[in-house]
Structures are given as C-alpha cells and as structure tokens.
Design a protein around this motif. Structure first.
Motif, mmCIF file in Angstrom:
data_model
loop_
_atom_site.group_PDB
_atom_site.id
_atom_site.type_symbol
_atom_site.label_atom_id
_atom_site.label_comp_id
_atom_site.label_asym_id
_atom_site.label_seq_id
_atom_site.Cartn_x
_atom_site.Cartn_y
_atom_site.Cartn_z
ATOM 1 N N ASP A 47 56.002 84.741 49.281
ATOM 2 C CA ASP A 47 54.542 84.635 49.370
ATOM 3 C C ASP A 47 53.869 85.083 48.074
ATOM 4 O OD1 ASP A 47 54.762 83.684 51.964
ATOM 5 O OD2 ASP A 47 54.283 85.615 52.895
ATOM 6 N N ARG A 48 54.360 86.166 47.485
ATOM 7 C CA ARG A 48 53.770 86.669 46.239
ATOM 8 C C ARG A 48 54.002 85.711 45.078
ATOM 9 N NH1 ARG A 48 54.278 93.227 46.071
ATOM 10 N NH2 ARG A 48 53.402 93.579 48.139
ATOM 11 N N LEU A 49 55.213 85.159 45.005
ATOM 12 C CA LEU A 49 55.502 84.217 43.926
ATOM 13 C C LEU A 49 54.689 82.933 44.082
ATOM 14 C CD1 LEU A 49 59.373 84.639 43.619
ATOM 15 C CD2 LEU A 49 57.641 85.342 41.951
ATOM 16 N N ILE A 50 54.532 82.462 45.312
ATOM 17 C CA ILE A 50 53.728 81.258 45.561
ATOM 18 C C ILE A 50 52.270 81.520 45.184
ATOM 19 C CG2 ILE A 50 52.784 79.792 47.406
ATOM 20 C CD1 ILE A 50 55.630 80.016 48.714
ATOM 21 N N ALA A 51 51.736 82.678 45.565
ATOM 22 C CA ALA A 51 50.347 83.020 45.231
ATOM 23 C C ALA A 51 50.159 83.072 43.719
ATOM 24 C CB ALA A 51 49.951 84.349 45.872
ATOM 25 N N LEU A 52 51.107 83.644 43.009
ATOM 26 C CA LEU A 52 51.028 83.707 41.555
ATOM 27 C C LEU A 52 51.064 82.298 40.970
ATOM 28 C CD1 LEU A 52 51.030 85.177 38.835
ATOM 29 C CD2 LEU A 52 53.514 85.409 39.064
ATOM 30 N N GLY A 53 51.968 81.467 41.453
ATOM 31 C CA GLY A 53 52.062 80.095 40.970
ATOM 32 C C GLY A 53 50.790 79.308 41.216
ATOM 33 N N GLN A 54 50.201 79.471 42.400
ATOM 34 C CA GLN A 54 48.958 78.770 42.709
ATOM 35 C C GLN A 54 47.814 79.248 41.822
ATOM 36 O OE1 GLN A 54 48.747 79.458 46.953
ATOM 37 N NE2 GLN A 54 49.711 77.487 47.410
ATOM 38 N N ALA A 55 47.763 80.552 41.559
ATOM 39 C CA ALA A 55 46.722 81.096 40.683
ATOM 40 C C ALA A 55 46.886 80.564 39.261
ATOM 41 C CB ALA A 55 46.755 82.622 40.696
ATOM 42 N N LEU A 56 48.118 80.492 38.772
ATOM 43 C CA LEU A 56 48.356 79.960 37.432
ATOM 44 C C LEU A 56 47.988 78.481 37.354
ATOM 45 C CD1 LEU A 56 51.773 81.640 36.560
ATOM 46 C CD2 LEU A 56 49.604 81.981 35.361
ATOM 47 N N ALA A 57 48.286 77.730 38.408
ATOM 48 C CA ALA A 57 48.015 76.296 38.417
ATOM 49 C C ALA A 57 46.529 75.979 38.512
ATOM 50 C CB ALA A 57 48.762 75.628 39.574
ATOM 51 N N SER A 58 45.767 76.842 39.189
ATOM 52 C CA SER A 58 44.366 76.512 39.447
ATOM 53 C C SER A 58 43.400 77.014 38.379
ATOM 54 C CB SER A 58 43.942 77.064 40.810
ATOM 55 O OG SER A 58 43.967 78.481 40.797
ATOM 56 N N GLY A 59 43.820 77.917 37.526
ATOM 57 C CA GLY A 59 42.901 78.417 36.502
ATOM 58 C C GLY A 59 43.575 79.429 35.616
ATOM 59 N N SER A 60 42.835 79.922 34.639
ATOM 60 C CA SER A 60 43.420 80.839 33.676
ATOM 61 C C SER A 60 43.371 82.298 34.123
ATOM 62 C CB SER A 60 42.723 80.707 32.327
ATOM 63 O OG SER A 60 41.369 81.092 32.443
ATOM 64 N N GLU A 61 42.531 82.626 35.124
ATOM 65 C CA GLU A 61 42.436 84.015 35.571
ATOM 66 C C GLU A 61 43.321 84.232 36.789
ATOM 67 O OE1 GLU A 61 39.193 87.360 36.966
ATOM 68 O OE2 GLU A 61 38.553 85.686 35.714
ATOM 69 N N VAL A 62 44.154 85.254 36.719
ATOM 70 C CA VAL A 62 45.098 85.567 37.780
ATOM 71 C C VAL A 62 44.874 87.008 38.204
ATOM 72 C CG1 VAL A 62 47.554 85.807 38.338
ATOM 73 C CG2 VAL A 62 46.789 83.932 36.881
ATOM 74 N N GLU A 63 44.761 87.245 39.501
ATOM 75 C CA GLU A 63 44.637 88.605 40.012
ATOM 76 C C GLU A 63 45.970 89.017 40.607
ATOM 77 O OE1 GLU A 63 42.075 91.335 43.120
ATOM 78 O OE2 GLU A 63 41.244 89.433 42.431
ATOM 79 N N LEU A 64 46.471 90.128 40.113
ATOM 80 C CA LEU A 64 47.751 90.655 40.571
ATOM 81 C C LEU A 64 47.510 91.994 41.229
ATOM 82 C CD1 LEU A 64 49.706 89.880 37.307
ATOM 83 C CD2 LEU A 64 49.808 88.586 39.430
ATOM 84 N N GLY A 65 48.210 92.240 42.313
ATOM 85 C CA GLY A 65 48.029 93.504 43.008
ATOM 86 C C GLY A 65 49.308 93.986 43.636
ATOM 87 N N SER A 66 49.373 95.296 43.808
ATOM 88 C CA SER A 66 50.512 95.919 44.459
ATOM 89 C C SER A 66 50.142 97.347 44.809
ATOM 90 C CB SER A 66 51.736 95.918 43.531
ATOM 91 O OG SER A 66 52.833 96.524 44.162
ATOM 92 N N GLY A 67 50.459 97.754 46.000
ATOM 93 C CA GLY A 67 50.223 99.135 46.392
ATOM 94 C C GLY A 67 48.765 99.544 46.363
ATOM 95 N N GLY A 68 47.849 98.614 46.646
ATOM 96 C CA GLY A 68 46.430 98.948 46.657
ATOM 97 C C GLY A 68 45.747 98.799 45.316
ATOM 98 N N ASP A 69 46.502 98.671 44.231
ATOM 99 C CA ASP A 69 45.933 98.460 42.899
ATOM 100 C C ASP A 69 45.906 96.970 42.608
ATOM 101 O OD1 ASP A 69 45.817 101.206 42.445
ATOM 102 O OD2 ASP A 69 47.823 101.253 41.579
ATOM 103 N N SER A 70 44.926 96.543 41.834
ATOM 104 C CA SER A 70 44.927 95.150 41.392
ATOM 105 C C SER A 70 44.293 95.063 40.010
ATOM 106 C CB SER A 70 44.191 94.251 42.381
ATOM 107 O OG SER A 70 42.814 94.509 42.358
ATOM 108 N N ILE A 71 44.665 94.011 39.300
ATOM 109 C CA ILE A 71 44.132 93.773 37.974
ATOM 110 C C ILE A 71 44.006 92.264 37.797
ATOM 111 C CG2 ILE A 71 46.416 93.833 36.899
ATOM 112 C CD1 ILE A 71 45.048 95.008 34.391
ATOM 113 N N SER A 72 42.948 91.836 37.142
ATOM 114 C CA SER A 72 42.765 90.429 36.808
ATOM 115 C C SER A 72 43.076 90.246 35.336
ATOM 116 C CB SER A 72 41.334 89.983 37.082
ATOM 117 O OG SER A 72 41.076 89.972 38.456
ATOM 118 N N VAL A 73 43.858 89.222 35.032
ATOM 119 C CA VAL A 73 44.201 88.919 33.650
ATOM 120 C C VAL A 73 43.929 87.448 33.389
ATOM 121 C CG1 VAL A 73 45.934 90.733 33.356
ATOM 122 C CG2 VAL A 73 46.624 88.530 34.255
ATOM 123 N N VAL A 74 43.529 87.145 32.181
ATOM 124 C CA VAL A 74 43.315 85.770 31.762
ATOM 125 C C VAL A 74 44.588 85.320 31.051
ATOM 126 C CG1 VAL A 74 41.940 84.222 30.319
ATOM 127 C CG2 VAL A 74 40.833 86.089 31.579
#
Length: 108
Positions: free
Chosen positions: A19-46
């Motif tokens: 699920d996490r890998l699919i979400a990352l792939g979909q975020a990369l495919a749909s635009g340049s900004e990707v939000e990554l999170g784990s353990g309650g923390d998250s960060i958005s990267v372009v």
C-alpha cells in the motif's frame, strides 16, 4: 539549506508495504509534490522531473534485503547531461524467484 534526515524502521505486513509503495508511485505519477509519512510524522517534498533510481537486492543466508533509492537535484541544470544514462522505451526485464534463497543447479 541545512541537512534534513528522517529515518523510521518498522515491521509491517506485506500488504501494508504494498500500500505504501503504491501510494508513493501514484504520488510520483500524478505530480511533483510527494507527501511521505511514518509514525505520525510527515514531510512533503518536490521531486524533480528526472531522478536517479538505484535498486539493490542482497541475499545473505536466510535474510533477503531490497533497497530502493530515488534521488534528484533541486536544480536539474547543475546535473551534467553527459552523466545521464540513455532512456529506454521498455523497462528492464524482471527476474522472479520463488524463494528468497539462491538455488544451486545441477548439471545434466
């Protein structure tokens, strides 16, 4: 810009990792900004339009490790085009294995 590093290790089910890998792939495919999170923390990267992809598979006894590294520069003009690998129209062949351990074959 100061260095930022976030590391998280956790034990997940195969489905959760999928699920996490699919979400990352979909975020990369749909635009340049990707939000990554784990353990309650998250960060958005372009993510740059061109990225370097590194895949490492290591089998050591009964343990198998797969590392995927994706990296890019914020300013792609700094990157030398001479260092770029030629783009292929088709993906490299995928090798499949039934088990995580290498098998010995016997000559006939």
């Amino acid at each position: 810009m100061p260095k930022l590093e976030i590391k998280r290790k956790s034990e997940l089910s195969r489905k959760e990792v999928s699920d996490r890998l699919i979400a990352l792939g979909q975020a990369l495919a749909s635009g340049s900004e990707v939000e990554l999170g784990s353990g309650g923390d998250s960060i958005s990267v372009v993510v740059g339009d061109r990225v370097r992809w590194e895949l490492e598979i290591e089998v050591d006894g009964d343990e198998t490790e797969i590392e995927i590294e994706i990296s890019w520069r914020d300013d792609p003009s700094e990157e030398s085009t001479a260092d770029a690998e030629p783009e292929s129209d088709s993906p490299p062949p995928v090798k499949t294995a039934r088990r995580g351990r290498p098998r010995k074959s016997t000559a006939k």
